[in-house]
Design a protein around this motif. Structure first.
Motif, PDB file in Angstrom:
ATOM      1  N   MET A   9       6.460  19.706  23.273  1.00  0.00           N
ATOM      2  CA  MET A   9       5.440  19.627  22.225  1.00  0.00           C
ATOM      3  C   MET A   9       4.951  18.197  22.043  1.00  0.00           C
ATOM      4  O   MET A   9       3.744  17.942  21.959  1.00  0.00           O
ATOM      5  CB  MET A   9       5.994  20.157  20.902  1.00  0.00           C
ATOM      6  N   LEU A  10       5.872  17.254  22.011  1.00  0.00           N
ATOM      7  CA  LEU A  10       5.499  15.842  21.858  1.00  0.00           C
ATOM      8  C   LEU A  10       4.688  15.361  23.060  1.00  0.00           C
ATOM      9  O   LEU A  10       3.642  14.723  22.910  1.00  0.00           O
ATOM     10  CB  LEU A  10       6.763  14.984  21.690  1.00  0.00           C
ATOM     11  N   ILE A  11       5.168  15.695  24.271  1.00  0.00           N
ATOM     12  CA  ILE A  11       4.494  15.244  25.504  1.00  0.00           C
ATOM     13  C   ILE A  11       3.085  15.831  25.590  1.00  0.00           C
ATOM     14  O   ILE A  11       2.120  15.132  25.910  1.00  0.00           O
ATOM     15  CB  ILE A  11       5.333  15.623  26.744  1.00  0.00           C
ATOM     16  N   LEU A  35       9.659  21.343  33.666  1.00  0.00           N
ATOM     17  CA  LEU A  35       9.224  20.188  34.476  1.00  0.00           C
ATOM     18  C   LEU A  35       8.230  20.624  35.552  1.00  0.00           C
ATOM     19  O   LEU A  35       7.237  19.934  35.813  1.00  0.00           O
ATOM     20  CB  LEU A  35      10.432  19.507  35.114  1.00  0.00           C
ATOM     21  N   GLY A  36       8.496  21.764  36.193  1.00  0.00           N
ATOM     22  CA  GLY A  36       7.565  22.290  37.199  1.00  0.00           C
ATOM     23  C   GLY A  36       6.211  22.601  36.600  1.00  0.00           C
ATOM     24  O   GLY A  36       5.171  22.249  37.157  1.00  0.00           O
ATOM     25  N   GLY A  37       6.218  23.246  35.414  1.00  0.00           N
ATOM     26  CA  GLY A  37       4.961  23.549  34.719  1.00  0.00           C
ATOM     27  C   GLY A  37       4.210  22.300  34.307  1.00  0.00           C
ATOM     28  O   GLY A  37       2.976  22.253  34.357  1.00  0.00           O
ATOM     29  N   MET A  38       4.954  21.253  33.914  1.00  0.00           N
ATOM     30  CA  MET A  38       4.315  19.987  33.512  1.00  0.00           C
ATOM     31  C   MET A  38       3.603  19.316  34.671  1.00  0.00           C
ATOM     32  O   MET A  38       2.517  18.754  34.502  1.00  0.00           O
ATOM     33  CB  MET A  38       5.359  19.033  32.940  1.00  0.00           C
ATOM     34  N   ILE A  84       1.709  14.368  30.720  1.00  0.00           N
ATOM     35  CA  ILE A  84       2.290  13.029  30.890  1.00  0.00           C
ATOM     36  C   ILE A  84       3.715  13.180  31.401  1.00  0.00           C
ATOM     37  O   ILE A  84       4.451  14.002  30.876  1.00  0.00           O
ATOM     38  CB  ILE A  84       2.271  12.279  29.525  1.00  0.00           C
ATOM     39  N   PRO A  85       4.210  12.454  32.391  1.00  0.00           N
ATOM     40  CA  PRO A  85       3.581  11.327  33.094  1.00  0.00           C
ATOM     41  C   PRO A  85       2.898  11.705  34.407  1.00  0.00           C
ATOM     42  O   PRO A  85       2.687  10.855  35.247  1.00  0.00           O
ATOM     43  CB  PRO A  85       4.791  10.430  33.379  1.00  0.00           C
ATOM     44  N   ILE A  99       6.489  17.311  43.266  1.00  0.00           N
ATOM     45  CA  ILE A  99       7.617  17.204  42.319  1.00  0.00           C
ATOM     46  C   ILE A  99       7.874  18.573  41.694  1.00  0.00           C
ATOM     47  O   ILE A  99       9.021  19.016  41.579  1.00  0.00           O
ATOM     48  CB  ILE A  99       7.316  16.142  41.228  1.00  0.00           C
ATOM     49  N   GLY A 100       6.794  19.265  41.315  1.00  0.00           N
ATOM     50  CA  GLY A 100       6.928  20.614  40.762  1.00  0.00           C
ATOM     51  C   GLY A 100       7.495  21.592  41.772  1.00  0.00           C
ATOM     52  O   GLY A 100       8.289  22.476  41.422  1.00  0.00           O
TER      53      GLY A 100
END
Length: 580
Positions: free
Chosen positions: A251-253, A192-195, A201-202, A150-151
């Motif tokens: 920050m929240l995620i 999004l890629g870094g996440m 999450i998720p 996905i990233g």
């Protein structure tokens, strides 16, 4: 065997020499405030240039120094840990490919070459996760590679969007992009890629699943390479991301990731998974401080965390070896009597993780928490930070109680052999760094001292939370069957919290399984169905039948000509009769 030992030694020597070289370069570039940009023109054809770019500054040299130090220790450690492995050469080459991909990502100012390193990490990590080639490894590898994919797609979309600027050297365009329409799209895709790479999450399910890899790989992956790639990418794109709405969402995620990892670690009994969930919590801390705009602090904690987390995994690998390949902490205990040196390394790395004063983790964590106190945050984020810090203390004390202080629980007749000196040598190098790296990095990275003035209670908030966590950890480790019966009433809630909020199940069955089954149906009905009939396969059948017919006609068979002549005469007579 000699050949295998020589490959281990050559790899270790090369990486250690590379680390020393990077150290001197880091000091030189820091002292002179230098940045070096190299461009190598591979091909120039008409007006088209294909250029390979490299960016050298104190940050890239420092990160490469830490990566090469940890990887050299891991390869030296693998010499003993993987000694019964028949294909040790293959394992060492995979690890070296992994390190090379990370180096490629570190020194790239170009989004194309960053993508090569990024995708190399994903591909080689799949090969390392499925290394033991059993069902559990295959499932974990598939979950890892599909989550990271996905990233990869996000980065491909960034490459497509950056075509609007005429070059993929993003380092030149960061200031220009600030007031641009494409800023929001590119910054969203980068975040999004870094996440995905840093398992927020998720996308958190793949990180504990990647524990199916051999322990030396876990030490490398979970300290300085794969999981830190997402954080490093966001640090490189820091100018672009400042003051975007997506950072507030991040920050929240990341706060929720930190909270979820801490709770799940307290329910877990698998030694490697506890340490993996601890990595997830620390990644959440890095991402959250990064989302507040303190990119240098995130980088500082990334480096200090790499040291003690690699050491923690190495100690865990040695303990698992001693325990006859058993990873359940309920069967361990009293290890400090049998393997004192390993226990010392394990305890120091655990205390550094908790942020005990004057160890590596203290300098970065204390500074981060002081900056949070200074910032204008709401109560929810404040609670997530401090509760997660206490959870870190709880699962660390629980782990120490189970491993070091409780009685040995494995079997009545057991044999705990003395420490392996090859493993110990590699661990002592990281032990030294786990003690001193925090102080010398704080002097190197921050040329001016951070002076943070807070009220007494605010300054001591970290101590209060740590002591509270310590008491809770002791309470949890002393729980027996009678006290656990009280918790059976909340069985469903406990199940929900221990299984990472059902994220592995949701991601595996809800997303990956659905998409894979959709892909299978598409392949069956489209690629192997209609598209075959109306494209390649259909044309093949038509040509095949026609060629058979033409072949018969070209065989000069008298009967064919006779039949053709009679048929033609019959048709001619029929035509004449109709006309008359």
């Amino acid at each position: 065997m000699k050949n295998m030992n020589s490959i281990c030694f050559i790899s270790f020597f090369f990486l250690f020499f590379f680390m020393m070289m990077n150290f001197f370069f880091t000091m030189y570039f820091l002292m002179n405030n230098m940045v070096m940009f190299l461009e190598w023109e591979i091909i120039s054809f008409n007006s088209m240039n294909i250029v390979f770019s490299l960016l050298f500054d104190w940050m890239s040299f420092m990160f490469m120094m830490f990566v090469s130090l940890i990887s050299s220790s891991v390869i030296f450690y693998s010499k003993s840990y993987m000694k019964s492995e028949l294909n040790l050469n293959r394992f060492i080459i995979l690890v070296l490919l992994f390190v090379f991909s990370m180096m490629m990502l570190i020194i790239s100012p170009n989004i194309i070459s960053i993508f090569l390193g990024w995708d190399g990490l994903g591909l080689v990590s799949y090969g390392l996760v499925i290394y033991y080639q059993n069902l559990k490894s295959y499932n974990a590898g598939m979950l890892t590679v599909l989550s990271n994919r996905i990233g990869d797609v996000m980065l491909l979309m960034v490459i497509a969007w950056m075509m609007n600027y005429g070059s993929w050297n993003f380092i030149f365009y960061l200031d220009m992009m600030e007031n641009d329409f494409f800023l929001k799209i590119i910054s969203c895709l980068i975040i999004l890629g870094g996440m995905t790479k840093s398992a927020q999450i998720p996308f958190s399910a793949w990180l504990p699943a990647a524990m199916a890899a051999p322990t030396p790989v876990s030490a490398l992956v979970h300290s300085s390479t794969l999981v830190t790639a997402g954080v490093y990418l966001l640090i490189r794109f820091s100018n672009l991301l400042i003051d975007t709405e997506f950072l507030k969402m991040l920050m929240l995620i990341s706060g929720l990731t930190m909270f979820m990892a801490g709770i799940s670690a307290n329910y877990e009994f698998d030694l490697k998974k506890i340490i993996a969930l601890s990595t997830l919590g620390q990644l959440g801390l890095m991402m959250s401080i990064l989302s507040m705009g303190y990119f240098d602090l995130a980088f500082f904690h990334l480096l200090t965390h790499a040291m003690f987390k690699a050491l923690l995994f190495m100690c865990a690998g040695m303990i698992i070896h001693m325990m006859n390949d058993n990873q359940d902490i309920r069967f361990m205990g009293g290890l400090s009597l049998y393997i004192p040196m390993t226990s010392l390394c394990f305890n120091i790395s655990n205390l550094a993780l908790c942020g005990i004063p004057f160890l590596a983790g203290f300098y970065s964590k204390d500074l981060i928490l002081d900056m949070i106190m200074m910032s204008n945050l709401n109560l929810m984020i404040f609670f997530l930070y401090y509760f997660s810090i206490s959870l870190t203390m709880i699962y660390t004390i629980r782990l120490l109680m189970y491993l070091m202080i409780n009685e040995f629980n494995l079997m009545s007749i057991y044999y705990l052999y003395d420490e392996d000196y090859i493993m110990l040598k590699s661990m002592i190098m990281l032990l030294f760094m786990s003690v001193i790296s925090g102080s010398f990095l704080s002097w190197m990275i921050f040329s001016y001292p951070y002076m943070i003035y807070l009220t007494m209670n605010m300054k001591l908030m970290v101590i209060y939370v740590s002591i509270l966590g310590l008491l809770f950890g002791l309470l949890m480790s002393f729980m027996n069957i009678n006290s656990m019966n009280k918790f059976m009433k909340t069985y469903k809630l406990s199940n929900y919290l221990s299984l990472m909020w059902f994220m592995p199940s949701l991601l595996t069955y809800g997303i990956n399984y659905k998409f894979l089954s959709l892909g299978q149906n598409l392949m069956k009905n489209m690629d192997l169905g209609w598209m075959e009939i109306y494209s390649g396969q259909g044309i093949f059948y038509i040509l095949k039948n026609k060629s058979i017919m033409y072949n018969l006609l070209q065989m000069n068979n008298f009967k064919i000509y006779l039949y053709s002549f009679i048929l033609m005469m019959f048709l001619l007579m029929l035509y004449i009769m109709i006309m008359i």
